[in-house]
Scaffold this active site. Structure first.
Site, PDB file in Angstrom:
ATOM      1  N   ASP A   6       1.156  -1.104  -0.205  1.00 39.33           N
ATOM      2  CA  ASP A   6      -0.024  -0.151  -0.185  1.00 39.33           C
ATOM      3  C   ASP A   6       1.029   1.631   0.121  1.00 39.33           C
ATOM      4  O   ASP A   6       1.509   1.763   1.112  1.00 39.33           O
ATOM      5  CB  ASP A   6      -0.907   0.186   1.429  1.00 39.33           C
ATOM      6  CG  ASP A   6      -1.566   1.618   1.484  1.00 39.33           C
ATOM      7  OD1 ASP A   6      -1.877   2.062   0.777  1.00 39.33           O
ATOM      8  OD2 ASP A   6      -2.354   1.442   2.377  1.00 39.33           O
ATOM      9  N   GLY A   8       1.111   5.193  -0.021  1.00 41.01           N
ATOM     10  CA  GLY A   8       0.073   6.479   0.204  1.00 41.01           C
ATOM     11  C   GLY A   8       1.411   7.088  -0.699  1.00 41.01           C
ATOM     12  O   GLY A   8       2.425   7.201  -0.695  1.00 41.01           O
ATOM     13  N   ASN A   9       0.611   8.611  -0.116  1.00 42.92           N
ATOM     14  CA  ASN A   9       1.701   9.421  -0.440  1.00 42.92           C
ATOM     15  C   ASN A   9       2.845  10.363   0.966  1.00 42.92           C
ATOM     16  O   ASN A   9       3.619  10.540   0.543  1.00 42.92           O
ATOM     17  CB  ASN A   9       0.390  10.995  -0.357  1.00 42.92           C
ATOM     18  CG  ASN A   9      -0.046  10.694  -1.513  1.00 42.92           C
ATOM     19  OD1 ASN A   9       0.548  11.678  -2.667  1.00 42.92           O
ATOM     20  ND2 ASN A   9      -1.419  10.482  -1.502  1.00 42.92           N
ATOM     21  N   LEU A  12       4.827   4.107   2.530  1.00 40.85           N
ATOM     22  CA  LEU A  12       4.681   2.622   1.907  1.00 40.85           C
ATOM     23  C   LEU A  12       4.045   1.433   2.916  1.00 40.85           C
ATOM     24  O   LEU A  12       5.175   1.946   3.384  1.00 40.85           O
ATOM     25  CB  LEU A  12       5.446   2.216   0.856  1.00 40.85           C
ATOM     26  CG  LEU A  12       5.607   0.792   0.223  1.00 40.85           C
ATOM     27  CD1 LEU A  12       6.573   1.536  -1.477  1.00 40.85           C
ATOM     28  CD2 LEU A  12       6.397  -0.306   1.198  1.00 40.85           C
ATOM     29  N   ASP A 100      -6.100   3.452  -2.725  1.00 42.37           N
ATOM     30  CA  ASP A 100      -6.430   3.291  -1.632  1.00 42.37           C
ATOM     31  C   ASP A 100      -8.230   3.006  -1.144  1.00 42.37           C
ATOM     32  O   ASP A 100      -8.746   2.212   0.050  1.00 42.37           O
ATOM     33  CB  ASP A 100      -5.430   3.915  -0.394  1.00 42.37           C
ATOM     34  CG  ASP A 100      -6.013   5.652  -0.877  1.00 42.37           C
ATOM     35  OD1 ASP A 100      -6.632   5.630  -1.769  1.00 42.37           O
ATOM     36  OD2 ASP A 100      -5.103   5.913   0.102  1.00 42.37           O
ATOM     37  N   SER A 123      -2.122  10.825   4.870  1.00 40.16           N
ATOM     38  CA  SER A 123      -1.548  12.250   4.120  1.00 40.16           C
ATOM     39  C   SER A 123      -2.634  13.040   4.248  1.00 40.16           C
ATOM     40  O   SER A 123      -2.770  14.754   4.959  1.00 40.16           O
ATOM     41  CB  SER A 123      -1.093  11.781   2.729  1.00 40.16           C
ATOM     42  OG  SER A 123      -0.321  10.636   3.387  1.00 40.16           O
ATOM     43  N   THR A 175      -0.049  31.016  20.252  1.00 35.33           N
ATOM     44  CA  THR A 175       0.156  30.610  19.079  1.00 35.33           C
ATOM     45  C   THR A 175       0.415  29.121  18.781  1.00 35.33           C
ATOM     46  O   THR A 175      -0.630  28.608  18.352  1.00 35.33           O
ATOM     47  CB  THR A 175       1.139  31.024  18.439  1.00 35.33           C
ATOM     48  OG1 THR A 175       1.427  32.398  18.350  1.00 35.33           O
ATOM     49  CG2 THR A 175       1.384  30.848  16.509  1.00 35.33           C
TER      50      THR A 175
HETATM   51  N1  LIG Z   1       6.090   8.249  11.882  1.00 34.58           N
HETATM   52  C1  LIG Z   1       4.743   8.612  11.505  1.00 34.58           C
HETATM   53  N2  LIG Z   1       5.689   9.177   9.846  1.00 34.58           N
HETATM   54  C2  LIG Z   1       5.290   9.427   9.340  1.00 34.58           C
HETATM   55  N3  LIG Z   1       3.634  10.175   9.834  1.00 34.58           N
HETATM   56  C3  LIG Z   1       2.737   9.101  10.985  1.00 34.58           C
HETATM   57  C4  LIG Z   1       4.045   8.956  11.365  1.00 34.58           C
HETATM   58  N4  LIG Z   1       3.540   8.287  12.962  1.00 34.58           N
HETATM   59  C5  LIG Z   1       2.142   9.271  12.466  1.00 34.58           C
HETATM   60  N5  LIG Z   1       1.791   9.408  11.199  1.00 34.58           N
HETATM   61  C6  LIG Z   1       1.165  10.100  10.750  1.00 34.58           C
HETATM   62  O1  LIG Z   1       0.262   9.585  10.151  1.00 34.58           O
HETATM   63  C7  LIG Z   1      -0.008  10.196   8.848  1.00 34.58           C
HETATM   64  C8  LIG Z   1       0.460   9.239   7.482  1.00 34.58           C
HETATM   65  O2  LIG Z   1      -0.501   8.004   7.641  1.00 34.58           O
HETATM   66  P1  LIG Z   1      -0.273   7.153   6.370  1.00 34.58           P
HETATM   67  O3  LIG Z   1      -1.778   5.887   6.432  1.00 34.58           O
HETATM   68  O4  LIG Z   1       1.103   5.985   6.976  1.00 34.58           O
HETATM   69  O5  LIG Z   1      -0.058   7.791   4.870  1.00 34.58           O
HETATM   70  P2  LIG Z   1      -0.697   7.596   3.483  1.00 34.58           P
HETATM   71  O6  LIG Z   1      -1.814   6.841   3.471  1.00 34.58           O
HETATM   72  O7  LIG Z   1      -0.614   8.848   3.044  1.00 34.58           O
HETATM   73  O8  LIG Z   1       1.284   7.634   3.211  1.00 34.58           O
HETATM   74  C9  LIG Z   1       0.595  11.183   8.630  1.00 34.58           C
HETATM   75  O9  LIG Z   1       0.078  12.805   7.986  1.00 34.58           O
HETATM   76  C10 LIG Z   1       0.966  12.130   9.992  1.00 34.58           C
HETATM   77  O10 LIG Z   1       0.450  12.726  11.152  1.00 34.58           O
HETATM   78  C1  LIG Z   2      -7.916  11.660  -1.486  1.00 28.89           C
HETATM   79  C2  LIG Z   2      -6.590  10.919  -1.196  1.00 28.89           C
HETATM   80  C3  LIG Z   2      -5.124  11.248  -1.427  1.00 28.89           C
HETATM   81  C4  LIG Z   2      -5.826  10.310  -0.071  1.00 28.89           C
HETATM   82  O1  LIG Z   2      -4.014   9.378  -0.164  1.00 28.89           O
HETATM   83  P1  LIG Z   2      -3.089   9.799   1.594  1.00 28.89           P
HETATM   84  O2  LIG Z   2      -3.347  10.648   1.300  1.00 28.89           O
HETATM   85  O3  LIG Z   2      -3.574   8.617   1.792  1.00 28.89           O
HETATM   86  O4  LIG Z   2      -2.328   8.925   0.967  1.00 28.89           O
HETATM   87  C5  LIG Z   2      -6.059   9.138  -2.596  1.00 28.89           C
HETATM   88  O5  LIG Z   2      -7.059   8.547  -2.256  1.00 28.89           O
HETATM   89  C6  LIG Z   2      -6.454   9.940  -3.892  1.00 28.89           C
HETATM   90  O6  LIG Z   2      -5.157  10.315  -4.571  1.00 28.89           O
HETATM   91  N1  LIG Z   2      -8.136  10.187  -4.354  1.00 28.89           N
HETATM   92  C7  LIG Z   2      -7.724  10.311  -5.617  1.00 28.89           C
HETATM   93  C8  LIG Z   2      -8.859  10.896  -5.974  1.00 28.89           C
HETATM   94  C9  LIG Z   2      -9.962  10.719  -5.028  1.00 28.89           C
HETATM   95  O7  LIG Z   2     -10.097   9.724  -4.887  1.00 28.89           O
HETATM   96  O8  LIG Z   2     -11.266  10.919  -5.109  1.00 28.89           O
HETATM   97  K   LIG Z   3      -4.208   5.575   3.154  1.00 29.55           K
END
Ligand SMILES: Nc1ncnc2c1ncn2[C@@H]1O[C@H](COP(=O)(O)OP(=O)(O)O)[C@@H](O)[C@H]1O
Ligand SMILES: CC(C)(COP(=O)(O)O)[C@@H](O)C(=O)NCCC(=O)O
Ligand SMILES: [K+]
Length: 244
Positions: A6, A8-9, A12, A100, A123, A175
């Site tokens: 998987d 993600g942004n 992985l 995803d 993300s 802040t």
């Molecule tokens: N060790 C870590 N490294 C990066 N992000 C983390 C970590 N622990 C928690 N997070 C949180 O998880 C989010 C990313 O979640 P994740 O499910 O891995 O994202 P994606 O599927 O988009 O790659 C980040 O935005 C952050 O807030």
């Molecule tokens: C919304 C997302 C950015 C979430 O991905 P993530 O942030 O978890 O990596 C991803 O599902 C995406 O790129 N979607 C494409 C647009 C859509 O789902 O309509």
């Molecule tokens: K995801």
């Protein structure tokens, strides 16, 4: 053995399985020299690689190159679909939906038949509603916690703070408090909105995944944490497509 990915942004997530049993799993960074950081399973034992990704085309190609050079096994990318086994996508153009989201919904569909909400706090945060008949009612896409903090830091000249994972939603008096309490307050409001939508639509289960899942549960989201819902759904689809 099969390798599920998987990508993600931000991170992985990977898992190696043999006849449905998890052999090992880990988290890596997509655009690093070793995206499958920590994987020790013998390379020759991996018979196929199945991927769900929302990363850019450049990053997808780089990942494909890495996997092709590392494994002598077919690599398949799985994308969002119009429907599968009773689960029906609400999108007119299903190809635009993040893979995803579809895979997380399909993972949830294996577990719940009473109507459910999938919250993926990665993300970006995505929220998807599926009724008991499997009809996807649609969803929401919001910036994630880290993304919001980053935009406040980079797009506003005089907001200086240290991020803190607080659950405190009282009005801030600095802040740092205003920003950190503000995010908890905003996500707390989202959690109540999800709860109210789920009640209004008669959806019984809330499944939560993604890196910030525990934070949302801490802010009151009445859901069950499924850390690898995307991989679970991807694995189910991969098994069906391989006749398992
Ligand atoms: N060790 C870590 N490294 C990066 N992000 C983390 C970590 N622990 C928690 N997070 C949180 O998880 C989010 C990313 O979640 P994740 O499910 O891995 O994202 P994606 O599927 O988009 O790659 C980040 O935005 C952050 O807030
Ligand atoms: C919304 C997302 C950015 C979430 O991905 P993530 O942030 O978890 O990596 C991803 O599902 C995406 O790129 N979607 C494409 C647009 C859509 O789902 O309509
Ligand atoms: K995801």
């Amino acid at each position: 053995m099969r390798l599920l990915v998987d990508a993600g942004n931000s991170r992985l997530k990977w898992r190696v399985e043999q006849v449905g049993q998890v052999i090992e799993e880990g988290v890596g960074v997509l655009d690093s020299s070793d995206p499958l950081q920590g994987m020790s399973a013998p390379v020759g034992a991996v018979s196929r690689v199945s991927i769900s990704t929302v990363a850019s085309e450049d990053k997808r190609q780089a990942l494909l190159g890495h996997l092709k050079s590392r494994f002598n096994a077919p690599v398949t990318f799985y994308w969002a679909e119009a429907r599968r086994q009773g689960l029906v996508n609400a999108y007119n153009d299903f190809s635009r939906m993040g893979a995803d989201r579809w895979h997380a919904m399909y993972g949830a569909w294996q577990l719940s038949r009473c109507g459910f909400v999938v919250v993926d706090a990665g993300s970006a945060v995505t929220v998807d509603y599926v009724d008991p008949s499997g009809r996807h009612l649609g969803g929401f896409i919001l910036p994630g916690l880290h993304m919001m903090l980053r935009s406040l830091k980079t797009d506003a000249a005089r907001i200086r703070f240290d991020p803190a994972q607080v659950l405190d939603t009282r009005p801030g008096a600095s802040t740092g408090e205003c920003v950190n309490h503000g995010l908890a307050w905003l996500f707390g409001a989202m959690v109540r909105q999800i709860d109210s939508d789920a009640k209004a639509c008669g959806l019984k289960d809330v499944l939560v995944t993604g890196g910030d899942a525990e934070r949302l549960i801490g802010l009151g989201l009445a859901g069950v944490h499924h850390p690898s819902l995307v991989l679970d759904g991807l694995g189910a689809i991969d098994a069906e497509d391989h006749g398992a």
